[in-house]
Each structure stands twice: as structure tokens, then as C-alpha cells.
Design a protein around this motif. Structure first.
Motif, PDB file in Angstrom:
ATOM      1  N   GLY A  16     -11.642 -25.543 -32.193  1.00 40.47           N
ATOM      2  CA  GLY A  16     -12.661 -24.688 -32.787  1.00 40.47           C
ATOM      3  C   GLY A  16     -14.061 -25.151 -32.449  1.00 40.47           C
ATOM      4  O   GLY A  16     -14.373 -25.480 -31.298  1.00 40.47           O
ATOM      5  N   THR A  17     -14.910 -25.207 -33.448  1.00 34.61           N
ATOM      6  CA  THR A  17     -16.318 -25.570 -33.239  1.00 34.61           C
ATOM      7  C   THR A  17     -16.517 -27.036 -32.864  1.00 34.61           C
ATOM      8  O   THR A  17     -17.646 -27.458 -32.629  1.00 34.61           O
ATOM      9  N   ALA A  18     -15.456 -27.804 -32.786  1.00 38.67           N
ATOM     10  CA  ALA A  18     -15.581 -29.219 -32.414  1.00 38.67           C
ATOM     11  C   ALA A  18     -15.472 -29.443 -30.904  1.00 38.67           C
ATOM     12  O   ALA A  18     -15.661 -30.578 -30.438  1.00 38.67           O
ATOM     13  N   PHE A  19     -15.180 -28.412 -30.124  1.00 40.58           N
ATOM     14  CA  PHE A  19     -15.209 -28.588 -28.670  1.00 40.58           C
ATOM     15  C   PHE A  19     -16.618 -29.002 -28.242  1.00 40.58           C
ATOM     16  O   PHE A  19     -17.612 -28.368 -28.610  1.00 40.58           O
ATOM     17  N   THR A  20     -16.719 -30.076 -27.468  1.00 42.39           N
ATOM     18  CA  THR A  20     -18.027 -30.554 -27.015  1.00 42.39           C
ATOM     19  C   THR A  20     -18.574 -29.626 -25.940  1.00 42.39           C
ATOM     20  O   THR A  20     -17.859 -28.778 -25.394  1.00 42.39           O
ATOM     21  N   PHE A  36     -23.337 -24.298 -31.901  1.00 44.53           N
ATOM     22  CA  PHE A  36     -23.429 -25.618 -32.539  1.00 44.53           C
ATOM     23  C   PHE A  36     -22.087 -26.340 -32.490  1.00 44.53           C
ATOM     24  O   PHE A  36     -21.039 -25.757 -32.775  1.00 44.53           O
ATOM     25  N   VAL A  37     -22.108 -27.605 -32.138  1.00 42.01           N
ATOM     26  CA  VAL A  37     -20.901 -28.424 -32.072  1.00 42.01           C
ATOM     27  C   VAL A  37     -20.777 -29.233 -33.359  1.00 42.01           C
ATOM     28  O   VAL A  37     -21.690 -29.964 -33.733  1.00 42.01           O
ATOM     29  N   GLN A  38     -19.633 -29.093 -34.020  1.00 42.86           N
ATOM     30  CA  GLN A  38     -19.386 -29.817 -35.263  1.00 42.86           C
ATOM     31  C   GLN A  38     -18.435 -30.988 -35.036  1.00 42.86           C
ATOM     32  O   GLN A  38     -17.586 -30.953 -34.136  1.00 42.86           O
ATOM     33  N   THR A  39     -18.557 -32.005 -35.871  1.00 39.47           N
ATOM     34  CA  THR A  39     -17.562 -33.077 -35.905  1.00 39.47           C
ATOM     35  C   THR A  39     -16.385 -32.617 -36.752  1.00 39.47           C
ATOM     36  O   THR A  39     -16.491 -31.642 -37.527  1.00 39.47           O
ATOM     37  N   ILE A  40     -15.269 -33.322 -36.664  1.00 44.70           N
ATOM     38  CA  ILE A  40     -14.120 -32.970 -37.488  1.00 44.70           C
ATOM     39  C   ILE A  40     -14.433 -33.184 -38.966  1.00 44.70           C
ATOM     40  O   ILE A  40     -13.952 -32.456 -39.835  1.00 44.70           O
ATOM     41  N   GLU A  41     -15.304 -34.143 -39.263  1.00 50.80           N
ATOM     42  CA  GLU A  41     -15.715 -34.382 -40.646  1.00 50.80           C
ATOM     43  C   GLU A  41     -16.491 -33.186 -41.198  1.00 50.80           C
ATOM     44  O   GLU A  41     -16.288 -32.774 -42.343  1.00 50.80           O
ATOM     45  N   GLU A  42     -17.363 -32.616 -40.371  1.00 52.53           N
ATOM     46  CA  GLU A  42     -18.135 -31.439 -40.800  1.00 52.53           C
ATOM     47  C   GLU A  42     -17.229 -30.223 -40.960  1.00 52.53           C
ATOM     48  O   GLU A  42     -17.367 -29.447 -41.911  1.00 52.53           O
ATOM     49  N   GLN A  43     -16.293 -30.063 -40.038  1.00 47.31           N
ATOM     50  CA  GLN A  43     -15.330 -28.964 -40.177  1.00 47.31           C
ATOM     51  C   GLN A  43     -14.517 -29.105 -41.465  1.00 47.31           C
ATOM     52  O   GLN A  43     -14.315 -28.138 -42.198  1.00 47.31           O
ATOM     53  N   ALA A  44     -14.079 -30.326 -41.750  1.00 49.40           N
ATOM     54  CA  ALA A  44     -13.245 -30.576 -42.927  1.00 49.40           C
ATOM     55  C   ALA A  44     -14.008 -30.288 -44.213  1.00 49.40           C
ATOM     56  O   ALA A  44     -13.439 -29.774 -45.183  1.00 49.40           O
ATOM     57  N   GLU A  45     -15.291 -30.603 -44.225  1.00 46.94           N
ATOM     58  CA  GLU A  45     -16.111 -30.320 -45.407  1.00 46.94           C
ATOM     59  C   GLU A  45     -16.171 -28.819 -45.664  1.00 46.94           C
ATOM     60  O   GLU A  45     -16.084 -28.365 -46.801  1.00 46.94           O
ATOM     61  N   ARG A  46     -16.318 -28.059 -44.590  1.00 48.81           N
ATOM     62  CA  ARG A  46     -16.364 -26.597 -44.719  1.00 48.81           C
ATOM     63  C   ARG A  46     -15.015 -26.057 -45.204  1.00 48.81           C
ATOM     64  O   ARG A  46     -14.957 -25.198 -46.090  1.00 48.81           O
ATOM     65  N   ILE A  47     -13.932 -26.582 -44.651  1.00 45.05           N
ATOM     66  CA  ILE A  47     -12.596 -26.128 -45.037  1.00 45.05           C
ATOM     67  C   ILE A  47     -12.339 -26.424 -46.514  1.00 45.05           C
ATOM     68  O   ILE A  47     -11.829 -25.574 -47.261  1.00 45.05           O
ATOM     69  N   TYR A  48     -12.701 -27.623 -46.942  1.00 42.80           N
ATOM     70  CA  TYR A  48     -12.434 -28.004 -48.331  1.00 42.80           C
ATOM     71  C   TYR A  48     -13.265 -27.165 -49.293  1.00 42.80           C
ATOM     72  O   TYR A  48     -12.792 -26.776 -50.373  1.00 42.80           O
ATOM     73  N   ASP A  49     -14.484 -26.850 -48.902  1.00 42.64           N
ATOM     74  CA  ASP A  49     -15.337 -25.988 -49.738  1.00 42.64           C
ATOM     75  C   ASP A  49     -14.692 -24.613 -49.905  1.00 42.64           C
ATOM     76  O   ASP A  49     -14.643 -24.067 -51.020  1.00 42.64           O
ATOM     77  N   GLN A  50     -14.181 -24.051 -48.819  1.00 39.74           N
ATOM     78  CA  GLN A  50     -13.520 -22.748 -48.890  1.00 39.74           C
ATOM     79  C   GLN A  50     -12.221 -22.830 -49.697  1.00 39.74           C
ATOM     80  O   GLN A  50     -11.894 -21.925 -50.466  1.00 39.74           O
TER      81      GLN A  50
END
Length: 541
Positions: A16-20, A36-50
Motif C-alpha cells: 500500500g502506501t508504504a511502497f518507497t 506520500f510514503v508511510q511507514t508501517i507504524e503510520e499505517q498501523a496507527e491509521r488502521i487501529y483508529d479505524q
């Protein structure tokens, strides 16, 4: 179809958005994702919020399954971060309504293989297609007849195979690319499904007898041909078939039945943990199995084998066991006894009033059990009267109501602690909150097979064990000791799910070592810890 399309729609490859930026250039993904490129930590924060915004367990699970279907690495990263919270969502108890609604809410097959008894010649092709070129090392297969405590759910039971494999990865680090959920669609006797226009399975009654066993055999042989040395985990087969299938293959190839063996191992671990607290001897215990079906007999057999390991004479050991089923206490002349029940039944001549032993409280008064384990799905069966009767004869009664889901528990942990004035040593089959009683906080162990089968499986896979023997199962059961401090007031009899990744690793090493010691391991497997470490997968890009 473009390469970008294939990558973004393959959950094993998609980031997903973590591809460099460089990956996007190389893979032809430029312009297919937000810039925008996200880290897996940033993706996980978004997932947990949802995830948190979903109002109930089923909706939370449906959202997590969307992530699972889209990005396997991200799914397991999020699950790893919130394992204790999410385990009941992705598996038991929320998986029960998810199974009941499977056909209605079906969106994607989760890389499962659907094998139909009406088309047995397609088994090999189906397994290959579902694997999609992946090297499969572990299969969880069900025929959907005995799903949890909810019974026959036909092909919708595939969800149980998917859920079990999630726990293998989340708890033990089994590579999700190397696992395959399978359902054997042999029909269903569930009229609700047969009458449901949305039901996706074969709309005929269950096929039984030789045709059924031939189909199972063809699946096993095909799986072992397509995936060399694959480890097969049987799950939620009916009580008439589960032990028979396990016994047919367990001396030939590495197989495991979670209902027959897994429940027995985790209950043995719980009893050993309870005895660490009470300081009593295993060979002094008297066992009452309430619910003498597949799980109940698996538990009785596991306890019996432990008696033998402790050096007890086989005939003497059997005198420590009592089986209670729908008919009451099981005797030699009870109609309809199963082959698994017969070795443990009692003689009527042992009792003054054997015909009265259909009531649990009267049975307890007659046999004085010190350990009582419930697998009956008979909600509320462990009544206050029955428990108080047990507490009269046992200093620290060991009581495990392990039926699930929650509404089928034989008793709540809170009631068991209260009715025994804090003396009961309790584990339940579903998560139970700590119990506050007379100034002590009692932590309640969860007799969840997830404590056992992931570490066992990792150990079997890491050691390349040719079989799953009683010695390996015993090693798994004993490996959970030493994690909980038994001298703490209110100590749990089993380690908490929050420590699952820690003790599954310990368990896997113990199992791998047992395989090495028994000469069952692969030729190049000499170091149990090194082999286990090499086998573990981490959810990282």
C-alpha cells in the motif's frame, strides 16, 4: 492486466502506501498510489483508529478482514501490536457469528481451498490453484460439522480454518505465505443452511460412510503429494469422525487434531499449573469429565497418559476417571458408548444407587472429584449446589468450564470463586475478567487452544518432524510451566494471552527438542532453538 494491478491486489506482495519512491519506480506503481510514503507504524496507527470506530465485535472483525485481504504484512503487524485485544475479535468468540453469516457477507475467499465431495477429481487442481505457486507447509482443514459450540455449519466453517491460521502466524510467527486453509464440503445437516438461498456450499445432507472416508483420504494423499511433507491440522470435525481420522494418519505423517489433542494439552497444562499452586500431586487427582464427546475424551486421554508418565499402573490410573454425558455417569452398559469412552466407563456395582447418578450434584457426591472439566456446551450446568458439593471434598477444587462461546459456559469464573470461598482454581474456555473476592484479585486462566497449537506447530515445522507423537504433545504441555508465579495470591493456572508470543517460542523449542531426541527430526536439524529462530516470520516490510 498491469504489473501494478497484480501487486496491489496480491495481499502477500502489497505494501500500500508504504511502497518507497524507488519501489514505485521499479515496480511500475508511480501514479497508482497517493504520493506520500508511510511507514508501517503510520499505517498501523491509521488502521487501529479505524478499527476503534467500529461499534461492535463483528464489524471490527469485518474491517480487520478487509486489511487481511489487502495487505497481509500490515494485518499481522497490527495484530501483533494489539494481540490480547484483537484475538477474541479475529477468533473466538466473535468468529462464531462471522461463521453464521459467512455466505451472506462473503466477499473474498481468503486464499482458501474449497474441496467438494461432489467433485473429488478436482482436489489436486483445487489445492494447486488455491496455493497459487506458494510452498505450503501447514494446512488447517475442517469439514464444518462440529464448529466450536455451534455445530454443523458446512462450508461456512472455512472461517475456522482461516482463523486458526491467523493465530499460528500472530502467536508463533508461522509464515502466512506457507499456510493454506481448506474446507471439505461434504454437505450439511443444518436445515437452516439447506433452506438458505445465499448458502454457498453443497445443498445436500452430509455424505457419510466409505464415500466420506475415501474423500478425506484422497485429500490427505493429494495434499502430501502437492506439498511435500505438509503438516495437516484437523479442526472441528464431528465427534464420530475426529478421532477415527486422527488415528488413521497419526502414525504415518505429521497430523494434529485440535479438538482431540489441543484441548487435552491445554487442559493438562492448566491442571499442572493448578497443582503448582496447590502443591498437590498429579497422581492423587480424581478427574470428572463433563461432556464426553471429542474434546472431553481428548482431555481424559491426555490426563490418563500423564498418569502413566508419572509411573502409575494403567488399571489403577483408569480408576481416577469418571465420564458424564447426556445420560449421566457413563457405565459399561450405557447404550451408544463410543470407542473412546469405553476404556473409562464404570461398573454399576461400584455404587449403592447407580440409577440416581444422572444428576451432576449426586454424581459429585458419589465420586468426590478434585478436577472437573466441562466441554458440554450445557450452559449453567455447574450449579451452585454441584460446586459446593465438590468443594466439600477437595481442598483446592480445580474447575475448568471450557465450553464456548461465552453463552455456553458451564459456570462463570466469578461464581466459581464465590461458591468455593476463593478456593477454586479456575480456567475458562473464553476470556474471563479478573475476579475480586475478599480483597484478593483472582486472575483467570483461559484454557484456549491458542496457548498450545501455535507453538506446537512451529516446533513441528522447525524440526521437520516426521510425526506428532505423544512425547511431542507432552513436551508442549509441560513447556507452559514456570511462566506464572504460583505463589502470588490469585495466581492464574495458565499464562496470560498477553504473553502468547513469548511462551509459544519456549513451547516450540521444547517440541523441536523432543522431535530431535526421538529421532523424528529432519536430518539437518540438530539445534532446536536455531531451527525455531530460522523458521519464524516477522510482519515487517
Amino acid at each position: 492486466m498491469t504489473n501494478a494491478y497484480n501487486i496491489l491486489n496480491d495481499p502477500f506482495l502489497n505494501k500500500g502506501t508504504a511502497f518507497t519512491k524507488s519501489e514505485r519506480e521499479t515496480l511500475g506503481l508511480v501514479g497508482t498510489l497517493p504520493d506520500f510514503v508511510q511507514t508501517i507504524e503510520e499505517q498501523a496507527e491509521r488502521i487501529y483508529d479505524q478499527y476503534q470506530q467500529r461499534p461492535d465485535g463483528l464489524q471490527k472483525r469485518e474491517y480487520l478482514m478487509e486489511v487481511f485481504d489487502t495487505n497481509r504484512t500490515l494485518f499481522y503487524y497490527v495484530l501483533e501490536q494489539h494481540l490480547e485485544e484483537m484475538l477474541p475479535i479475529v477468533y473466538d468468540p466473535v468468529i462464531s457469528p462471522a461463521i453464521k453469516h459467512y455466505s451472506k457477507i462473503f466477499m473474498r475467499p481468503q486464499n482458501a481451498a474449497f474441496l467438494s465431495i461432489d467433485n473429488p477429481d478436482a482436489i489436486t487442481k483445487s489445492l494447486k490453484n488455491a496455493a497459487g505457486g506458494r510452498k505450503i507447509k501447514l494446512i488447517v482443514v475442517t469439514d464444518g460439522e462440529g464448529i466450536l459450540g455451534i455445530g454443523d455449519w458446512g462450508t461456512d466453517g472455512v472461517n475456522i480454518s482461516v482463523g486458526k491460521l491467523m493465530i499460528y502466524t500472530a502467536a508463533a510467527g508461522v509464515d502466512p505465505r506457507e499456510v493454506l486453509p481448506v474446507v471439505l464440503d461434504v454437505g450439511t445437516n443444518n436445515k437452516e443452511l439447506l433452506d438458505n438461498p445465499f448458502y454457498l456450499g453443497n445443498k445436500h445432507e452430509r455424505v457419510t460412510g466409505d464415500k466420506y472416508y475415501d474423500f478425506v483420504d484422497k485429500f490427505v494423499k493429494s495434499a502430501r503429494e502437492v506439498f511435500k511433507d505438509v503438516y495437516i491440522h484437523f479442526e472441528d470435525f464431528g465427534r464420530d469422525n475426529a478421532t477415527k481420522i486422527l488415528n488413521k494418519y497419526r502414525k504415518e505423517i505429521p497430523v494434529f487434531n485440535d479438538d482431540v489433542q489441543g484441548t487435552g494439552i491445554v487442559c493438562l497444562s492448566g491442571v499442572l499449573g493448578a497443582l503448582n499452586i496447590s502443591k498437590e500431586k498429579f497422581t492423587d487427582q480424581v478427574f470428572l469429565t463433563y461432556g464426553a464427546g471429542t474434546a472431553g475424551m481428548g482431555i481424559a486421554n491426555m490426563m490418563y497418559r500423564e498418569m502413566l508418565v508419572e509411573g502409575m499402573d494403567p488399571q489403577e490410573a483408569k480408576k481416577h476417571f469418571y465420564l458424564v454425558d447426556r445420560q449421566g455417569l457413563l457405565f459399561e452398559d450405557t447404550p451408544g458408548l463410543t470407542p473412546e469412552q469405553k476404556p473409562f466407563v464404570r461398573k454399576r456395582s461400584e455404587f449403592d444407587n447407580p440409577d440416581e447418578l444422572t444428576d451432576l450434584e449426586k454424581i459429585i457426591a458419589a465420586v468426590h472429584p478434585t478436577v472437573m472439566i466441562g466441554t458440554s456446551t450445557n450452559a449453567g450446568a455447574f450449579t451452585e449446589g454441584a460446586i459446593k458439593e465438590m468443594a466439600k471434598h477437595a481442598k483446592r477444587p480445580i474447575i475448568f468450564p471450557i465450553s464456548n462461546p461465552t453463552e455456553l459456559l458451564e459456570a462463570t469464573a466469578e461464581d466459581l470463586i464465590k461458591w468455593t470461598d476463593g478456593r477454586a482454581l479456575v480456567a475458562t474456555g473464553v476470556p474471563s475478567a479478573p475476579v475480586e473476592y475478599k480483597g484478593v484479585t483472582y486472575n483467570i486462566g483461559q484454557a484456549n487452544n491458542a496457548l498450545i497449537y501455535p507453538g506446537l506447530g512451529l516446533g513441528v515445522l522447525a524440526s521437520e518432524s516426521k510425526l506428532v507423537t505423544d512425547e511431542l504433545l507432552s513436551a508442549a504441555a509441560h513447556s507452559l510451566g514456570g511462566i506464572v508465579d504460583p505463589n502470588e495470591p490469585g495466581a492464574a493456572v495458565l499464562p496470560p494471552v498477553s504473553k502468547l508470543p513469548t511462551f509459544t517460542e519456549k513451547e516450540a523449542i521444547a517440541v523441536a527438542q523432543a522431535a530431535i531426541d526421538a529421532g523424528l527430526a529432519g536430518d539437518n536439524i540438530k539445534d532446536a532453538k536455531a531451527a525455531t529462530d530460522d523458521m519464524k516470520w516477522q510482519p515487517r516490510y
